[in-house]
Design a protein around this motif. Sequence first.
Motif, mmCIF file in Angstrom:
data_model
loop_
_atom_site.group_PDB
_atom_site.id
_atom_site.type_symbol
_atom_site.label_atom_id
_atom_site.label_comp_id
_atom_site.label_asym_id
_atom_site.label_seq_id
_atom_site.Cartn_x
_atom_site.Cartn_y
_atom_site.Cartn_z
ATOM 1 N N MET A 1 0.822 -1.201 0.000
ATOM 2 C CA MET A 1 0.000 0.000 0.000
ATOM 3 C C MET A 1 0.867 1.267 0.000
ATOM 4 S SD MET A 1 -3.093 -0.869 -0.281
ATOM 5 C CE MET A 1 -3.852 0.699 0.108
ATOM 6 N N LYS A 2 1.989 1.199 0.744
ATOM 7 C CA LYS A 2 2.888 2.354 0.755
ATOM 8 C C LYS A 2 3.465 2.607 -0.635
ATOM 9 C CE LYS A 2 4.319 2.200 5.617
ATOM 10 N NZ LYS A 2 5.465 2.031 6.530
ATOM 11 N N THR A 3 3.849 1.507 -1.314
ATOM 12 C CA THR A 3 4.393 1.631 -2.677
ATOM 13 C C THR A 3 3.349 2.206 -3.612
ATOM 14 O OG1 THR A 3 5.818 -0.282 -2.284
ATOM 15 C CG2 THR A 3 5.496 0.410 -4.571
ATOM 16 N N SER A 4 2.121 1.724 -3.497
ATOM 17 C CA SER A 4 1.025 2.206 -4.333
ATOM 18 C C SER A 4 0.771 3.691 -4.117
ATOM 19 C CB SER A 4 -0.243 1.402 -4.032
ATOM 20 O OG SER A 4 -1.332 1.894 -4.772
ATOM 21 N N LYS A 5 0.780 4.127 -2.866
ATOM 22 C CA LYS A 5 0.562 5.542 -2.562
ATOM 23 C C LYS A 5 1.698 6.400 -3.098
ATOM 24 C CE LYS A 5 -2.288 5.009 1.607
ATOM 25 N NZ LYS A 5 -2.366 5.231 3.066
ATOM 26 N N LEU A 6 2.917 5.885 -2.991
ATOM 27 C CA LEU A 6 4.074 6.635 -3.479
ATOM 28 C C LEU A 6 3.999 6.809 -4.994
ATOM 29 C CD1 LEU A 6 6.810 7.933 -2.805
ATOM 30 C CD2 LEU A 6 7.860 5.679 -3.158
ATOM 31 N N ILE A 7 3.656 5.728 -5.693
ATOM 32 C CA ILE A 7 3.538 5.801 -7.157
ATOM 33 C C ILE A 7 2.402 6.731 -7.559
ATOM 34 C CG2 ILE A 7 3.072 4.486 -9.251
ATOM 35 C CD1 ILE A 7 4.337 2.065 -7.877
ATOM 36 N N ARG A 8 1.274 6.636 -6.849
ATOM 37 C CA ARG A 8 0.115 7.480 -7.142
ATOM 38 C C ARG A 8 0.466 8.966 -6.971
ATOM 39 N NH1 ARG A 8 -5.129 5.848 -6.956
ATOM 40 N NH2 ARG A 8 -4.529 4.035 -5.715
ATOM 41 N N LYS A 9 1.200 9.259 -5.918
ATOM 42 C CA LYS A 9 1.588 10.637 -5.639
ATOM 43 C C LYS A 9 2.550 11.154 -6.713
ATOM 44 C CE LYS A 9 2.908 13.490 -1.681
ATOM 45 N NZ LYS A 9 3.338 13.481 -0.262
ATOM 46 N N ALA A 10 3.526 10.324 -7.075
ATOM 47 C CA ALA A 10 4.487 10.728 -8.107
ATOM 48 C C ALA A 10 3.778 10.946 -9.441
ATOM 49 C CB ALA A 10 5.570 9.658 -8.256
ATOM 50 N N HIS A 11 2.849 10.047 -9.769
ATOM 51 C CA HIS A 11 2.112 10.143 -11.022
ATOM 52 C C HIS A 11 1.268 11.418 -11.054
ATOM 53 C CE1 HIS A 11 0.155 8.613 -14.632
ATOM 54 N NE2 HIS A 11 -1.012 8.959 -14.096
ATOM 55 N N ARG A 12 0.624 11.736 -9.935
ATOM 56 C CA ARG A 12 -0.246 12.897 -9.877
ATOM 57 C C ARG A 12 0.529 14.193 -10.040
ATOM 58 N NH1 ARG A 12 -3.667 13.441 -4.520
ATOM 59 N NH2 ARG A 12 -1.561 13.738 -3.700
ATOM 60 N N TYR A 13 1.649 14.330 -9.324
ATOM 61 C CA TYR A 13 2.404 15.575 -9.387
ATOM 62 C C TYR A 13 3.172 15.725 -10.704
ATOM 63 C CZ TYR A 13 1.268 16.811 -4.606
ATOM 64 O OH TYR A 13 0.591 17.182 -3.470
ATOM 65 N N LEU A 14 3.649 14.601 -11.244
ATOM 66 C CA LEU A 14 4.295 14.668 -12.556
ATOM 67 C C LEU A 14 3.291 15.078 -13.629
ATOM 68 C CD1 LEU A 14 6.669 11.553 -12.580
ATOM 69 C CD2 LEU A 14 7.341 13.936 -12.915
ATOM 70 N N GLY A 15 2.079 14.518 -13.553
ATOM 71 C CA GLY A 15 1.038 14.873 -14.510
ATOM 72 C C GLY A 15 0.663 16.339 -14.424
ATOM 73 N N LEU A 16 0.621 16.864 -13.205
ATOM 74 C CA LEU A 16 0.299 18.278 -13.010
ATOM 75 C C LEU A 16 1.410 19.170 -13.555
ATOM 76 C CD1 LEU A 16 -1.661 20.332 -11.725
ATOM 77 C CD2 LEU A 16 -0.310 20.145 -9.619
ATOM 78 N N PHE A 17 2.653 18.759 -13.359
ATOM 79 C CA PHE A 17 3.795 19.567 -13.763
ATOM 80 C C PHE A 17 3.946 19.620 -15.285
ATOM 81 C CE2 PHE A 17 8.457 19.863 -14.596
ATOM 82 C CZ PHE A 17 8.618 21.176 -14.185
ATOM 83 N N ILE A 18 3.802 18.497 -15.954
ATOM 84 C CA ILE A 18 4.033 18.471 -17.405
ATOM 85 C C ILE A 18 2.731 18.415 -18.210
ATOM 86 C CG2 ILE A 18 6.249 17.321 -17.088
ATOM 87 C CD1 ILE A 18 4.984 14.761 -18.052
ATOM 88 N N GLY A 19 1.597 18.537 -17.513
ATOM 89 C CA GLY A 19 0.306 18.434 -18.204
ATOM 90 C C GLY A 19 0.101 19.500 -19.263
ATOM 91 N N VAL A 20 0.528 20.751 -18.979
ATOM 92 C CA VAL A 20 0.366 21.832 -19.949
ATOM 93 C C VAL A 20 1.174 21.550 -21.205
ATOM 94 C CG1 VAL A 20 0.761 24.286 -20.374
ATOM 95 C CG2 VAL A 20 -0.125 23.531 -18.168
#
Length: 227
Positions: A1-20
């Motif tokens: 679950m910790k790994t899943s949360k870490l990946i989810r968080k990285a995916h979310r912030y990376l998507g926000l950063f390079i989404g534009v």
Amino acid sequence: MKTSKLIRKAHRYLGLFIGVQFLFWTISGLYFSWTNIDQIHGDFFKKKPIEKSFENLIGIEKFKPDLAIKSLKLIQILDKPYYWVNDSLLINAQSGEARAGITATEAKEIARRNVLDEYQILSVKLITETNMHHEYREKKLPAYVINFEGNEDINAFVSQADGTFQTLRHRNWRWFDFLWMTHTMDYESRDNINNWLLRIFSTLGLITVMSGFLLWFYTSSWFRKKR
């Protein structure tokens, strides 16, 4: 679950950063795939060039016997033949008269012979310098800019030094050029596809996609059962 949360968080912030930038890549890619490149080049606005044959040409050595020649071209300016010597000297190939370039009136006539008759000339001006974002960047200067009427906002460019018709720019080309800049992420010269900004964002984009795959894998029912 910790790994899943870490990946989810990285995916979310990376998507926000390079989404534009992802949005710019998608929009520009759609525009490129739906446009006719010949239209972008302005071929639909041009006439077929008419080449003329000339007689009674005199060799350049008769006019300039002591001139060291590095390059020599026979070119046509309106209806007259000229030698273009060493990329700097313009000499009439029949009379030997040297010229310091063409006039604005001649530039208008050259543009008129290269652009379809349905477009009327509005203005002409001489430019001596451009920046890296100018539509006439990295081409012969000085040059005459001949603007034509119409919604396409056509600009034709004629070299002042040798009278050659250089290129044609219009509204759709300018859209293409702007979107190309956002696609390559070269915000300085627009044409360098090996810049570090593009490399960094491409790498981050790959990481974002891979994190999405990992997130799907870690949250799938198959993996949960196996775990």
